[in-house]
Design a protein around this motif. Structure first.
Motif, mmCIF file in Angstrom:
data_model
loop_
_atom_site.group_PDB
_atom_site.id
_atom_site.type_symbol
_atom_site.label_atom_id
_atom_site.label_comp_id
_atom_site.label_asym_id
_atom_site.label_seq_id
_atom_site.Cartn_x
_atom_site.Cartn_y
_atom_site.Cartn_z
ATOM 1 N N ALA A 151 0.821 -1.206 0.000
ATOM 2 C CA ALA A 151 0.000 0.000 0.000
ATOM 3 C C ALA A 151 0.854 1.255 0.000
ATOM 4 N N ALA A 152 1.952 1.236 0.750
ATOM 5 C CA ALA A 152 2.821 2.413 0.833
ATOM 6 C C ALA A 152 3.515 2.684 -0.494
ATOM 7 N N ARG A 153 3.988 1.650 -1.147
ATOM 8 C CA ARG A 153 4.725 1.841 -2.398
ATOM 9 C C ARG A 153 3.835 2.443 -3.481
ATOM 10 N N TYR A 154 2.605 1.975 -3.575
ATOM 11 C CA TYR A 154 1.740 2.404 -4.681
ATOM 12 C C TYR A 154 0.630 3.362 -4.230
ATOM 13 N N GLN A 155 0.781 3.871 -3.020
ATOM 14 C CA GLN A 155 -0.154 4.879 -2.499
ATOM 15 C C GLN A 155 -1.603 4.412 -2.623
ATOM 16 N N LEU A 156 -1.817 3.194 -2.150
ATOM 17 C CA LEU A 156 -3.153 2.609 -2.178
ATOM 18 C C LEU A 156 -3.843 2.922 -0.855
ATOM 19 N N ALA A 157 -4.946 3.635 -0.908
ATOM 20 C CA ALA A 157 -5.665 4.052 0.302
ATOM 21 C C ALA A 157 -6.536 2.916 0.819
ATOM 22 N N LEU A 158 -5.872 1.813 1.187
ATOM 23 C CA LEU A 158 -6.585 0.637 1.654
ATOM 24 C C LEU A 158 -5.914 0.112 2.924
ATOM 25 N N GLU A 159 -6.723 -0.220 3.926
ATOM 26 C CA GLU A 159 -6.203 -0.886 5.109
ATOM 27 C C GLU A 159 -5.916 -2.346 4.762
ATOM 28 N N ALA A 160 -5.089 -2.990 5.577
ATOM 29 C CA ALA A 160 -4.648 -4.350 5.277
ATOM 30 C C ALA A 160 -5.803 -5.314 4.984
ATOM 31 N N PRO A 161 -6.852 -5.383 5.813
ATOM 32 C CA PRO A 161 -7.938 -6.347 5.500
ATOM 33 C C PRO A 161 -8.601 -6.082 4.153
ATOM 34 N N GLU A 162 -8.802 -4.797 3.834
ATOM 35 C CA GLU A 162 -9.441 -4.456 2.563
ATOM 36 C C GLU A 162 -8.521 -4.782 1.393
ATOM 37 N N LEU A 163 -7.227 -4.499 1.575
ATOM 38 C CA LEU A 163 -6.257 -4.795 0.517
ATOM 39 C C LEU A 163 -6.174 -6.294 0.273
ATOM 40 N N ALA B 272 -5.196 -0.719 -10.245
ATOM 41 C CA ALA B 272 -4.966 0.469 -9.422
ATOM 42 C C ALA B 272 -3.526 0.960 -9.556
ATOM 43 N N ILE B 273 -2.582 0.025 -9.624
ATOM 44 C CA ILE B 273 -1.171 0.392 -9.783
ATOM 45 C C ILE B 273 -0.943 1.045 -11.142
ATOM 46 N N ALA B 274 -1.592 0.516 -12.166
ATOM 47 C CA ALA B 274 -1.464 1.097 -13.507
ATOM 48 C C ALA B 274 -1.922 2.554 -13.506
ATOM 49 N N ARG B 275 -3.023 2.830 -12.829
ATOM 50 C CA ARG B 275 -3.529 4.199 -12.772
ATOM 51 C C ARG B 275 -2.594 5.099 -11.974
ATOM 52 N N ARG B 276 -2.120 4.590 -10.838
ATOM 53 C CA ARG B 276 -1.245 5.382 -9.984
ATOM 54 C C ARG B 276 0.066 5.729 -10.673
ATOM 55 N N ARG B 277 0.585 4.803 -11.449
ATOM 56 C CA ARG B 277 1.896 4.991 -12.069
ATOM 57 C C ARG B 277 1.809 5.481 -13.500
ATOM 58 N N ARG C 237 12.314 -6.479 -7.892
ATOM 59 C CA ARG C 237 13.708 -6.851 -8.095
ATOM 60 C C ARG C 237 14.675 -5.824 -7.513
ATOM 61 N N GLY C 238 14.291 -4.569 -7.540
ATOM 62 C CA GLY C 238 15.166 -3.532 -7.027
ATOM 63 C C GLY C 238 14.964 -3.212 -5.562
ATOM 64 N N GLY C 239 14.017 -3.865 -4.902
ATOM 65 C CA GLY C 239 13.772 -3.636 -3.492
ATOM 66 C C GLY C 239 12.946 -2.402 -3.189
ATOM 67 N N ALA C 240 12.291 -1.811 -4.200
ATOM 68 C CA ALA C 240 11.538 -0.576 -3.998
ATOM 69 C C ALA C 240 10.274 -0.784 -3.162
ATOM 70 N N ILE C 241 9.728 -1.984 -3.157
ATOM 71 C CA ILE C 241 8.524 -2.244 -2.372
ATOM 72 C C ILE C 241 8.858 -2.430 -0.899
ATOM 73 N N GLY C 242 10.067 -2.895 -0.627
ATOM 74 C CA GLY C 242 10.497 -3.143 0.744
ATOM 75 C C GLY C 242 11.283 -4.435 0.826
ATOM 76 N N ARG C 243 11.632 -4.828 2.030
ATOM 77 C CA ARG C 243 12.386 -6.068 2.248
ATOM 78 C C ARG C 243 11.391 -7.223 2.327
ATOM 79 N N LEU C 244 11.387 -8.042 1.294
ATOM 80 C CA LEU C 244 10.363 -9.064 1.115
ATOM 81 C C LEU C 244 10.992 -10.432 0.912
ATOM 82 N N THR C 245 10.364 -11.452 1.453
ATOM 83 C CA THR C 245 10.745 -12.840 1.192
ATOM 84 C C THR C 245 9.485 -13.594 0.815
ATOM 85 N N LEU C 246 9.528 -14.295 -0.295
ATOM 86 C CA LEU C 246 8.324 -14.864 -0.894
ATOM 87 C C LEU C 246 7.996 -16.280 -0.445
ATOM 88 N N GLU C 247 8.694 -16.777 0.576
ATOM 89 C CA GLU C 247 8.399 -18.122 1.058
ATOM 90 C C GLU C 247 9.059 -18.334 2.418
#
Length: 320
Positions: free
Chosen positions: A216-228, A239-244, A267-277
């Protein structure tokens, strides 16, 4: 979508590794810290035999620290295996790799018994960058795409420490669908082997559940976690397409560009520190993938047997 990518040079790489490993003391497998299970080559155990293995979780600066700790504990619990995490661009932690190899093979030192190490990993995992960091010179080619290194390279790290670098190698059949998606998201698979939109949607589907705040922070999505988390993946990409500003003439959404934005940001880490598994998730995926592949192999075997039986019966049955 089943993602498979095993170009011809990877078959040659497997042959080179099989031959080289006969004279090797330690095998280093470089893993992507964001997908430590999916980026581990299942062929390595057979190729390495009983040689000690050092698992290096590279790109730790891009990965979830808590999940990295869990993966290190999981790998360190395995026999004849050590695991460390590092960022290949940082010289000081990278030097720990040499010390870890010496601990795994303590009798190999000095010019009479030099340490011989083979480093392997999937494409685009950062091997060449790591080698250049260790040797303090640009001995290996680097690039932000799969398949930059095309042939084996010998690198002298110390007077009695020799390292052989090999091209990035996947495996002929990726039996875990989730691993195929993650390898594609990380850039370990050639772009002609997958659809960016499908991979981006799969990535968003995982991130919205496990990392909703970062998304939500990276793409400025006005959604709380449960809604997202309840939002459909297609709607998120829209929504990301529109924002960007991923738009085509007439104001139509450019889904391809939006997908590329998401993958580039990951890939560049712009969303944050993430691990997919996690180790637990990967273990479940692997068990399901192996079971499914065993069923597929059994069906193919039964079909071949049926064709053989039909072939033997045809001449007699077809004679007037």
């Amino acid at each position: 979508m089943a993602i498979q990518w095993f170009p011809g040079h990877m078959h040659l790489t497997r042959q080179v590794i099989a031959e080289r490993v006969k004279s090797i003391d330690v095998v280093i497998e470089l893993l992507d810290a964001r997908l430590p299970g999916s980026s581990s080559n299942p062929l390595l155990a057979g190729l390495a035999g009983h040689r000690p293995t050092l698992k290096v979780l590279n790109k730790q600066d891009l990965a979830d620290p808590d999940r990295t700790t869990a993966w290190l504990a999981w790998y360190n619990a395995q026999p004849a295996t050590r695991a460390i995490a590092l960022d290949a661009s940082d010289r000081a932690p990278a030097r720990r790799l040499i010390d870890a190899c010496r601990q795994l093979a303590p009798l190999r030192h000095g010019m009479a018994r030099p340490m011989r190490v083979l480093i392997v990993g999937v494409p685009n995992v950062g091997k060449s960058t790591l080698i250049n960091t260790l040797s303090r010179k640009s001995q290996a080619k680097t690039g932000d795409e799969a398949g930059v290194t095309k042939q084996e390279q010998r690198v002298v790290l110390d007077d009695d420490f020799y390292l052989w670098d090999t091209p990035g190698m996947l495996w002929p059949r990726i039996v875990v669908p989730e691993s195929g998606m993650r390898l594609a998201a990380s850039g370990a698979v050639g772009r002609n082997a997958y659809d960016e939109q499908e991979v981006a949607l799969d990535l968003l589907g995982y991130l919205k559940i496990h990392y909703p705040d970062q998304l939500a922070a990276r793409y400025q999505l006005a959604l709380e976690a449960p809604e997202l988390q309840a939002t459909h993946d297609d709607e998120l990409l829209q929504a990301i397409a529109r924002r960007r500003g991923a738009l085509m003439p007439g104001g139509r959404l450019d889904w391809q560009k939006a997908a590329e934005i998401v993958l580039t940001d990951f890939r560049g880490g712009a969303i944050g520190r993430l691990t997919l598994e996690t180790p637990g998730e990967y273990g479940q995926w692997l068990a399901a993938g192996l079971a499914s592949d065993a069923q597929r192999q059994a069906r193919r075997k039964a079909e071949r047997e049926q064709r053989r039986c039909s072939g033997r019966a045809a001449p007699e049955g077809g004679r007037p």
